[in-house]
Design an enzyme around this catalytic site. Structure first.
Site, PDB file in Angstrom:
ATOM      1  N   CYS A  12       0.818  -1.196   0.000  1.00  0.00           N
ATOM      2  CA  CYS A  12       0.000   0.000   0.000  1.00  0.00           C
ATOM      3  C   CYS A  12       0.851   1.245   0.000  1.00  0.00           C
ATOM      4  CB  CYS A  12      -0.894   0.036   1.235  1.00  0.00           C
ATOM      5  SG  CYS A  12      -1.965  -1.393   1.368  1.00  0.00           S
ATOM      6  N   GLY A  67      -0.362   0.511  -5.100  1.00  0.00           N
ATOM      7  CA  GLY A  67      -1.664  -0.105  -4.921  1.00  0.00           C
ATOM      8  C   GLY A  67      -2.665   0.461  -5.893  1.00  0.00           C
ATOM      9  N   GLY A  84       1.754  -2.254   5.084  1.00  0.00           N
ATOM     10  CA  GLY A  84       2.503  -3.327   5.734  1.00  0.00           C
ATOM     11  C   GLY A  84       1.574  -4.489   6.010  1.00  0.00           C
ATOM     12  N   TYR A 124      12.358  -3.521  -6.649  1.00  0.00           N
ATOM     13  CA  TYR A 124      11.173  -3.471  -7.506  1.00  0.00           C
ATOM     14  C   TYR A 124      10.133  -2.456  -7.075  1.00  0.00           C
ATOM     15  CZ  TYR A 124       6.589  -4.897  -9.316  1.00  0.00           C
ATOM     16  OH  TYR A 124       5.355  -4.905  -9.887  1.00  0.00           O
TER      17      TYR A 124
HETATM   18  P1  AMP Z   1       6.286 -13.993 -12.541  1.00  0.00           P
HETATM   19  O1  AMP Z   1       5.738 -13.816 -13.910  1.00  0.00           O
HETATM   20  O2  AMP Z   1       5.290 -14.642 -11.614  1.00  0.00           O
HETATM   21  O3  AMP Z   1       7.618 -14.655 -12.484  1.00  0.00           O
HETATM   22  O4  AMP Z   1       6.491 -12.524 -11.937  1.00  0.00           O
HETATM   23  C1  AMP Z   1       7.673 -11.803 -12.208  1.00  0.00           C
HETATM   24  C2  AMP Z   1       7.332 -10.424 -12.665  1.00  0.00           C
HETATM   25  O5  AMP Z   1       6.440  -9.800 -11.750  1.00  0.00           O
HETATM   26  C3  AMP Z   1       8.568  -9.558 -12.757  1.00  0.00           C
HETATM   27  O6  AMP Z   1       8.604  -9.002 -14.051  1.00  0.00           O
HETATM   28  C4  AMP Z   1       8.389  -8.474 -11.723  1.00  0.00           C
HETATM   29  O7  AMP Z   1       8.679  -7.204 -12.247  1.00  0.00           O
HETATM   30  C5  AMP Z   1       6.945  -8.549 -11.312  1.00  0.00           C
HETATM   31  N1  AMP Z   1       6.772  -8.555  -9.849  1.00  0.00           N
HETATM   32  C6  AMP Z   1       7.642  -8.936  -8.907  1.00  0.00           C
HETATM   33  N2  AMP Z   1       7.110  -8.815  -7.672  1.00  0.00           N
HETATM   34  C7  AMP Z   1       5.862  -8.345  -7.832  1.00  0.00           C
HETATM   35  C8  AMP Z   1       4.802  -8.002  -6.945  1.00  0.00           C
HETATM   36  N3  AMP Z   1       4.940  -8.138  -5.634  1.00  0.00           N
HETATM   37  N4  AMP Z   1       3.638  -7.543  -7.480  1.00  0.00           N
HETATM   38  C9  AMP Z   1       3.490  -7.421  -8.812  1.00  0.00           C
HETATM   39  N5  AMP Z   1       4.455  -7.719  -9.709  1.00  0.00           N
HETATM   40  C10 AMP Z   1       5.630  -8.185  -9.237  1.00  0.00           C
END
Ligand code: AMP
Length: 491
Positions: A20, A46, A123, A264
């Site tokens: 958030c 968010g 959080g 990220y």
């Molecule tokens: P995946 O396709 O499941 O391997 O997700 C990896 C991708 O999701 C990467 O390109 C990241 O930039 C993005 N990512 C990583 N952590 C998050 C998160 N907590 N919420 C949304 N996107 C994420």
């Protein structure tokens, strides 16, 4: 409004957690408008819902909340006009519990004997279920399914007399990660958990001197506020017309700021704990190149999150940086998520290969993380189909082997690719000619440390190490019940 089936990018996950953004303003006639702007700058934290509670000097509160983006809810002047007062708090919610019912949209508001009270929390509390069970047993009636509501009930039952003391009493009972902003007829309060896992900064408007609290400095920039300092881990700041008072009710301990904010989550133009996120990401990319360079013709970021790391990688490797993948920014999340099949297509809707850059080349793709592997697999396939002769994947974080329980949305452990496979297997699964992640020590070096000090790590890196610095009481609590038996409703 219809309830959306679920809203997390990891949509079959039902673990409670929240990513958030929070904003608080004290001392400006434009408090609600400034809060809306601040939330807009924090939209990346968010996108599911947004809310603002404002307060007039008389102690009368006003609230407006809705599902969707900040602009969808606060773009109308009449809405802002309905939020009068010189103080306000706001919240962007990345709802991930499988329901985005309005009752869960923050800030939460309650009437107490001392007057109104609003709170917005970034959080995740790790003992919320345990506390909730005890609170329900003694008669507290919960209205939402968000963990943040325990703050409200703990304040209600506290025997301390001042609002600040009641809040401190509540904070001493919760475990987990929190950066929160709260408002009552007397002060705007900001607080960070003792380990300082989530960010919170203080700013001031040059004209009029209003105070601003926000998750990231990019929210200060948009309202023209000057950065004053971070709220420190374990610190509580109480802001009113007399100025800012700092309280430190917790014993000091080494902080553990979330390392994933650097990788990220935070916006690249934010300055986090004194360090520009953009520079940090470039340094991580350079370190990644030093650790795992591979002969190649072009370095291509997976946009947007992979861009700064790819720039750092390309500069270090002395190879051309090119936008070989173009991201479509107009893909609505709700559009790509409803069914498995559409989700599968979703990656293609979001990214497309730039054939002119890729064809006949040995390509190094740089992304920030692999979670389930869905993105990487699709991107590698797409880049090959566009004529790349080799596709190497480089990741600017170590393998994500563990779920986060402190406020970053991650799927349960069994769904994390790196929890089940080694790097060679992962390379095969995503279809890359080679795959490498930055090492944990390399990541710490990029963050200005001499590698990771296992006895006292400078950051929370539980998602890469399983080293959970804050106890996970709810996970160990076998008597857990669903957070609410009221199914996701239009409430
Ligand atoms: P995946 O396709 O499941 O391997 O997700 C990896 C991708 O999701 C990467 O390109 C990241 O930039 C993005 N990512 C990583 N952590 C998050 C998160 N907590 N919420 C949304 N996107 C994420």
């Amino acid at each position: 409004m219809d309830e959306m089936a679920t809203t997390s990018p990891w949509e079959d996950d039902d673990k409670p957690h929240e990513e958030c953004g929070v904003v608080g303003i004290w001392g400006s006639a434009d408090a609600a408008a400034l809060t809306a702007l601040g939330l807009h700058a924090l939209q990346h934290r968010g996108q599911e819902a947004a809310g603002i509670v404002s307060m007039e000097d008389s102690g009368v509160f006003h609230a407006h909340k809705g599902r969707g983006l900040v602009g969808d809810n606060f773009g109308d002047a009449a809405v802002i006009a309905g939020l009068p007062g010189r103080a306000a708090v706001g919240h962007n919610r990345y709802a991930t519990t499988g329901e985005t019912a309005l009752r869960n949209v923050q800030p939460l508001y309650a009437d107490f004997e001392f007057g109104g009270f609003a709170v917005a929390h970034n959080g995740n509390l790790t003992n919320a279920h345990t506390l909730k069970r005890a609170l329900v047993r003694r008669g507290c009636l919960f209205q939402s399914t968000t963990d943040s509501e325990v703050f409200v009930h703990l304040i209600a039952i506290s025997l301390y007399s001042t609002v600040t003391d009641r809040l401190i009493d509540a904070l001493k009972q919760v475990q987990g990660a929190y950066s929160l902003v709260a408002l009552h007829n007397g002060a705007l309060i900001g607080a960070r958990d003792p380990l300082g896992v989530r960010p919170l900064v203080i700013g001031r408007l040059p004209a009029g001197g209003a105070h601003v609290l926000a998750s990231e400095t990019c929210a200060l920039d948009i309202v023209g506020a000057e950065f004053v300092r971070d709220v420190e881990p374990g610190e509580i700041v109480v802001i009113n017309d007399e100025g800012l008072t700092s309280l430190r009710p917790f014993a000091k301990q080494p902080s553990r700021f979330c390392i994933f904010e650097y990788i990220y989550f935070a916006r690249p133009d934010s300055i986090v704990e004194g360090t520009p996120v953009y520079d940090t990401r470039k340094r991580i990319g350079a370190e990644l190149a030093r650790e795992s360079a591979v002969p190649a013709d072009v370095i291509v970021p997976v946009p947007d999150s992979g861009v700064p790391a790819a720039m750092g990688y390309a500069a270090e490797a002395k190879l051309p940086f090119e936008l070989g993948i173009i991201r479509n920014h107009y893909v609505g999340r709700t559009f790509i998520e409803p069914t498995d099949q559409i989700r599968h297509l979703g990656v293609k809707l979001k990214h497309s290969a730039n054939r002119a850059i890729i064809e006949g080349k040995r390509v190094v793709l740089v992304d920030d993380s692999i979670v389930r592997g869905t993105t990487s697999r699709k991107i590698v396939e797409m880049v090959r189909a566009a004529g790349a002769t080799e596709v190497h994947m480089r990741i600017s974080s170590p393998p994500t082997t563990h779920s986060c329980f402190y406020g970053i949305d991650t799927p349960e452990r069994s769904k994390l690719l790196a929890a089940k496979h080694d790097v060679a297997e992962m390379a095969r699964i995503i279809g890359a000619d080679s795959l490498a992640f930055i090492s944990l020590d390399g990541l710490y070096r990029a963050l200005g440390r001499n590698g990771r000090d296992a006895a006292s790590p400078a950051f929370c890196d539980a998602c890469f190490t399983g080293d959970y610095a804050i106890p996970l009481a709810d996970l160990q609590d076998n008597a857990q019940r669903p957070v609410s038996l009221l199914a996701a409703a239009n409430s």
